[in-house]
Design a protein around this motif. Structure first.
Motif, PDB file in Angstrom:
ATOM      1  N   HIS A 109      -2.776   2.619  -5.448  1.00  0.00           N
ATOM      2  CA  HIS A 109      -2.698   1.527  -4.471  1.00  0.00           C
ATOM      3  C   HIS A 109      -1.285   1.429  -3.900  1.00  0.00           C
ATOM      4  CE1 HIS A 109      -3.195  -2.357  -2.573  1.00  0.00           C
ATOM      5  NE2 HIS A 109      -2.122  -2.767  -3.249  1.00  0.00           N
ATOM      6  N   LYS A 110      -0.287   1.503  -4.780  1.00  0.00           N
ATOM      7  CA  LYS A 110       1.110   1.420  -4.340  1.00  0.00           C
ATOM      8  C   LYS A 110       1.498   2.627  -3.489  1.00  0.00           C
ATOM      9  CE  LYS A 110       2.583  -2.496  -5.756  1.00  0.00           C
ATOM     10  NZ  LYS A 110       2.955  -3.500  -4.753  1.00  0.00           N
ATOM     11  N   ILE A 111       0.997   3.797  -3.818  1.00  0.00           N
ATOM     12  CA  ILE A 111       1.266   4.984  -2.999  1.00  0.00           C
ATOM     13  C   ILE A 111       0.734   4.768  -1.591  1.00  0.00           C
ATOM     14  CG2 ILE A 111       0.605   7.407  -2.630  1.00  0.00           C
ATOM     15  CD1 ILE A 111       0.812   7.731  -5.719  1.00  0.00           C
ATOM     16  N   ASN A 112      -0.511   4.314  -1.496  1.00  0.00           N
ATOM     17  CA  ASN A 112      -1.105   4.059  -0.182  1.00  0.00           C
ATOM     18  C   ASN A 112      -0.335   2.980   0.568  1.00  0.00           C
ATOM     19  OD1 ASN A 112      -3.088   6.014  -0.537  1.00  0.00           O
ATOM     20  ND2 ASN A 112      -4.488   4.562  -1.509  1.00  0.00           N
ATOM     21  N   TYR A 113       0.060   1.944  -0.120  1.00  0.00           N
ATOM     22  CA  TYR A 113       0.834   0.858   0.481  1.00  0.00           C
ATOM     23  C   TYR A 113       2.139   1.391   1.061  1.00  0.00           C
ATOM     24  CZ  TYR A 113       3.837  -3.267   0.707  1.00  0.00           C
ATOM     25  OH  TYR A 113       4.710  -4.243   1.128  1.00  0.00           O
ATOM     26  N   TYR A 114       2.881   2.168   0.255  1.00  0.00           N
ATOM     27  CA  TYR A 114       4.177   2.663   0.713  1.00  0.00           C
ATOM     28  C   TYR A 114       4.044   3.763   1.767  1.00  0.00           C
ATOM     29  CZ  TYR A 114       6.585  -0.379  -2.478  1.00  0.00           C
ATOM     30  OH  TYR A 114       7.062  -1.504  -3.114  1.00  0.00           O
ATOM     31  N   LYS A 115       2.996   4.532   1.728  1.00  0.00           N
ATOM     32  CA  LYS A 115       2.752   5.502   2.809  1.00  0.00           C
ATOM     33  C   LYS A 115       2.568   4.765   4.128  1.00  0.00           C
ATOM     34  CE  LYS A 115       0.768   9.499   0.446  1.00  0.00           C
ATOM     35  NZ  LYS A 115      -0.448  10.318   0.282  1.00  0.00           N
ATOM     36  N   ALA A 116       1.764   3.709   4.100  1.00  0.00           N
ATOM     37  CA  ALA A 116       1.532   2.922   5.315  1.00  0.00           C
ATOM     38  C   ALA A 116       2.827   2.265   5.777  1.00  0.00           C
ATOM     39  CB  ALA A 116       0.444   1.881   5.076  1.00  0.00           C
ATOM     40  N   ALA A 117       3.607   1.734   4.837  1.00  0.00           N
ATOM     41  CA  ALA A 117       4.876   1.096   5.195  1.00  0.00           C
ATOM     42  C   ALA A 117       5.854   2.118   5.768  1.00  0.00           C
ATOM     43  CB  ALA A 117       5.471   0.396   3.976  1.00  0.00           C
ATOM     44  N   CYS A 118       5.896   3.305   5.181  1.00  0.00           N
ATOM     45  CA  CYS A 118       6.790   4.359   5.690  1.00  0.00           C
ATOM     46  C   CYS A 118       6.375   4.792   7.094  1.00  0.00           C
ATOM     47  CB  CYS A 118       6.805   5.563   4.742  1.00  0.00           C
ATOM     48  SG  CYS A 118       7.673   5.271   3.193  1.00  0.00           S
ATOM     49  N   ALA A 119       5.085   4.946   7.292  1.00  0.00           N
ATOM     50  CA  ALA A 119       4.583   5.352   8.611  1.00  0.00           C
ATOM     51  C   ALA A 119       4.914   4.299   9.667  1.00  0.00           C
ATOM     52  CB  ALA A 119       3.076   5.589   8.548  1.00  0.00           C
ATOM     53  N   ALA A 120       4.854   3.021   9.289  1.00  0.00           N
ATOM     54  CA  ALA A 120       5.148   1.938  10.227  1.00  0.00           C
ATOM     55  C   ALA A 120       6.644   1.663  10.338  1.00  0.00           C
ATOM     56  CB  ALA A 120       4.420   0.665   9.786  1.00  0.00           C
ATOM     57  N   GLY A 121       7.386   2.122   9.349  1.00  0.00           N
ATOM     58  CA  GLY A 121       8.822   1.888   9.346  1.00  0.00           C
ATOM     59  C   GLY A 121       9.213   0.541   8.774  1.00  0.00           C
ATOM     60  N   ASP A 124       6.626  -5.063   6.675  1.00  0.00           N
ATOM     61  CA  ASP A 124       6.040  -6.181   7.430  1.00  0.00           C
ATOM     62  C   ASP A 124       4.769  -5.763   8.173  1.00  0.00           C
ATOM     63  OD1 ASP A 124       8.043  -7.838   6.525  1.00  0.00           O
ATOM     64  OD2 ASP A 124       9.288  -7.570   8.328  1.00  0.00           O
ATOM     65  N   ALA A 125       4.694  -4.502   8.552  1.00  0.00           N
ATOM     66  CA  ALA A 125       3.531  -4.017   9.281  1.00  0.00           C
ATOM     67  C   ALA A 125       2.329  -3.828   8.364  1.00  0.00           C
ATOM     68  CB  ALA A 125       3.855  -2.712   9.994  1.00  0.00           C
ATOM     69  N   VAL A 126       2.557  -3.751   7.070  1.00  0.00           N
ATOM     70  CA  VAL A 126       1.484  -3.483   6.137  1.00  0.00           C
ATOM     71  C   VAL A 126       0.889  -4.805   5.616  1.00  0.00           C
ATOM     72  CG1 VAL A 126       0.833  -2.345   3.992  1.00  0.00           C
ATOM     73  CG2 VAL A 126       2.542  -1.313   5.477  1.00  0.00           C
ATOM     74  N   SER A 127       1.728  -5.613   5.016  1.00  0.00           N
ATOM     75  CA  SER A 127       1.309  -6.916   4.511  1.00  0.00           C
ATOM     76  C   SER A 127       2.506  -7.617   3.932  1.00  0.00           C
ATOM     77  CB  SER A 127       0.207  -6.778   3.460  1.00  0.00           C
ATOM     78  OG  SER A 127       0.769  -6.312   2.254  1.00  0.00           O
ATOM     79  N   ASN A 128       2.288  -8.771   3.385  1.00  0.00           N
ATOM     80  CA  ASN A 128       3.362  -9.516   2.722  1.00  0.00           C
ATOM     81  C   ASN A 128       3.346  -9.284   1.221  1.00  0.00           C
ATOM     82  OD1 ASN A 128       4.320 -10.639   5.092  1.00  0.00           O
ATOM     83  ND2 ASN A 128       2.880 -12.353   4.997  1.00  0.00           N
ATOM     84  N   GLU A 129       2.744  -8.189   0.801  1.00  0.00           N
ATOM     85  CA  GLU A 129       2.624  -7.887  -0.627  1.00  0.00           C
ATOM     86  C   GLU A 129       3.982  -7.721  -1.267  1.00  0.00           C
ATOM     87  OE1 GLU A 129       0.753  -4.349  -3.350  1.00  0.00           O
ATOM     88  OE2 GLU A 129      -0.132  -4.736  -1.432  1.00  0.00           O
TER      89      GLU A 129
END
Length: 132
Positions: A109-121, A124-129
């Protein structure tokens, strides 16, 4: 003639210090010593050493492993006790696997979260997690 401790190390990948420790703790009473007092490992001894290592690596306490070794030396009268010991250890391993699967899901879950955050830069673009 069997294997020396260095030969046992090569066969099992168990460090000599660990083998000596197991011997000191009474887990290797079946290993014979030559006329110079050196351990002389047979094929059976190597198999038992590998089994002892397996049991230790699955979390079994040394005192229970020592009990198992004694049961083996006591012979067929302990077959049911040995079966019960292994059935219990199987349950312990299965429970640990279930827990590890939960840990794996959290990490994935954390890998997917950080991949999405890295892609968005940005996170904040992913969530407030929170980073927990």
């Amino acid at each position: 003639m069997g294997l020396s401790i260095s030969g046992a190390v090569k066969k099992t990948d168990i460090p000599a210090t660990t083998i000596r420790y197991y011997d000191k703790k009474g887990l290797l009473p079946f290993v014979r010593h030559d006329e110079n007092g050196h351990r002389d490992f047979t094929k059976h001894d190597i198999t038992m050493l590998q089994l002892i290592s397996c049991l230790k690596n699955t979390g079994m306490e040394l005192s229970h492993i020592r009990d198992f070794v004694q049961m083996c030396q006591d012979g067929d009268t302990t077959l049911e006790e040995r079966l019960a010991l292994f059935e219990h250890q199987k349950t312990v391993i299965e429970d640990r696997i279930k827990q590890d699967q939960k840990y794996l899901q959290t990490v994935e879950h954390k890998i997917n979260y950080y991949k999405a955050a890295c892609a968005a830069g940005t996170e904040d673009a992913v969530s407030n997690e929170d980073c927990e």
